[in-house]
Design a protein around this motif. Structure first.
Motif, PDB file in Angstrom:
ATOM      1  N   PHE A   1      79.417  74.798 107.684  1.00  0.00           N
ATOM      2  CA  PHE A   1      79.460  73.193 107.509  1.00  0.00           C
ATOM      3  C   PHE A   1      78.586  72.722 106.638  1.00  0.00           C
ATOM      4  O   PHE A   1      78.820  71.878 105.722  1.00  0.00           O
ATOM      5  CB  PHE A   1      79.023  72.626 108.973  1.00  0.00           C
TER       6      PHE A   1
ATOM      7  N   GLN B   1      79.709  73.261 102.842  1.00  0.00           N
ATOM      8  CA  GLN B   1      80.811  72.394 102.547  1.00  0.00           C
ATOM      9  C   GLN B   1      80.264  70.837 102.449  1.00  0.00           C
ATOM     10  O   GLN B   1      80.897  70.209 101.307  1.00  0.00           O
ATOM     11  CB  GLN B   1      81.866  72.247 103.563  1.00  0.00           C
ATOM     12  N   LEU B   2      79.503  70.569 103.393  1.00  0.00           N
ATOM     13  CA  LEU B   2      78.967  69.152 103.228  1.00  0.00           C
ATOM     14  C   LEU B   2      78.131  68.986 101.947  1.00  0.00           C
ATOM     15  O   LEU B   2      78.316  67.951 101.056  1.00  0.00           O
ATOM     16  CB  LEU B   2      78.240  69.087 104.432  1.00  0.00           C
TER      17      LEU B   2
ATOM     18  N   SER C   1      80.340  68.875  98.674  1.00  0.00           N
ATOM     19  CA  SER C   1      81.269  67.643  98.463  1.00  0.00           C
ATOM     20  C   SER C   1      80.380  66.597  97.999  1.00  0.00           C
ATOM     21  O   SER C   1      80.654  65.949  96.967  1.00  0.00           O
ATOM     22  CB  SER C   1      81.801  67.292  99.676  1.00  0.00           C
TER      23      SER C   1
ATOM     24  N   GLU D   1      86.334  63.413 101.088  1.00  0.00           N
ATOM     25  CA  GLU D   1      85.919  64.652 101.557  1.00  0.00           C
ATOM     26  C   GLU D   1      84.838  64.628 102.466  1.00  0.00           C
ATOM     27  O   GLU D   1      84.292  65.064 103.444  1.00  0.00           O
ATOM     28  CB  GLU D   1      85.963  65.877 100.545  1.00  0.00           C
TER      29      GLU D   1
ATOM     30  N   THR E   1      84.785  62.311 105.570  1.00  0.00           N
ATOM     31  CA  THR E   1      85.401  63.341 106.695  1.00  0.00           C
ATOM     32  C   THR E   1      84.406  64.288 107.304  1.00  0.00           C
ATOM     33  O   THR E   1      84.456  64.339 108.546  1.00  0.00           O
ATOM     34  CB  THR E   1      86.509  63.825 106.263  1.00  0.00           C
ATOM     35  N   GLN E   2      83.811  64.911 106.488  1.00  0.00           N
ATOM     36  CA  GLN E   2      82.782  65.873 106.951  1.00  0.00           C
ATOM     37  C   GLN E   2      81.765  65.260 107.683  1.00  0.00           C
ATOM     38  O   GLN E   2      81.297  65.808 108.584  1.00  0.00           O
ATOM     39  CB  GLN E   2      82.374  66.692 106.039  1.00  0.00           C
TER      40      GLN E   2
END
Length: 113
Positions: A31, A34-35, A38, A71, A74-75
């Motif tokens: 997580f 990805q965070l 982005s 993105e 959303t995260q």
């Protein structure tokens, strides 16, 4: 126009820095990765686009940056719901992402005209 002079680049850079600092306490590596990716993608693509010579290239990288904001938001939303991100921080980041997205949309229109 130099990208470092753009308010949108400065604000997205600040958001990315804030995310990186906060993410130090997130234990879920997938997580967190990805965070941060982005968030980092936003100022990076703005900078890359403004280093290009052609309008079509500039707007393509700005569009990628705008997509990264969606993105990211959303995260953040999911991160708040699962308890990885404090609600007040998440709300602040989502609001900033929304404002930056609008700014990029306007900038794309200006560049195309």
């Amino acid at each position: 126009m130099r990208y470092r002079n753009l308010a949108i680049w400065k604000r997205s850079r600040g958001l990315s820095i804030s995310v990186y600092k906060y993410s130090l306490k997130i234990r879920d590596f997938g997580f967190k990765d990805q965070l941060t990716r982005s968030a980092l993608s936003v100022p990076s693509n703005i900078a890359e686009g403004f280093e290009k010579n052609y309008t079509k290239e500039k707007t393509r990288f700005l569009s990628i940056s705008k997509g990264s904001l969606g993105e990211f938001a959303t995260q953040v939303d999911i991160g708040v719901e699962v308890g990885f991100i404090e609600k007040s921080i998440g709300n602040k980041w989502m609001q900033e992402a929304e404002e930056l997205s609008k700014m990029i949309g306007k900038l794309i229109q200006i560049i195309k005209s």
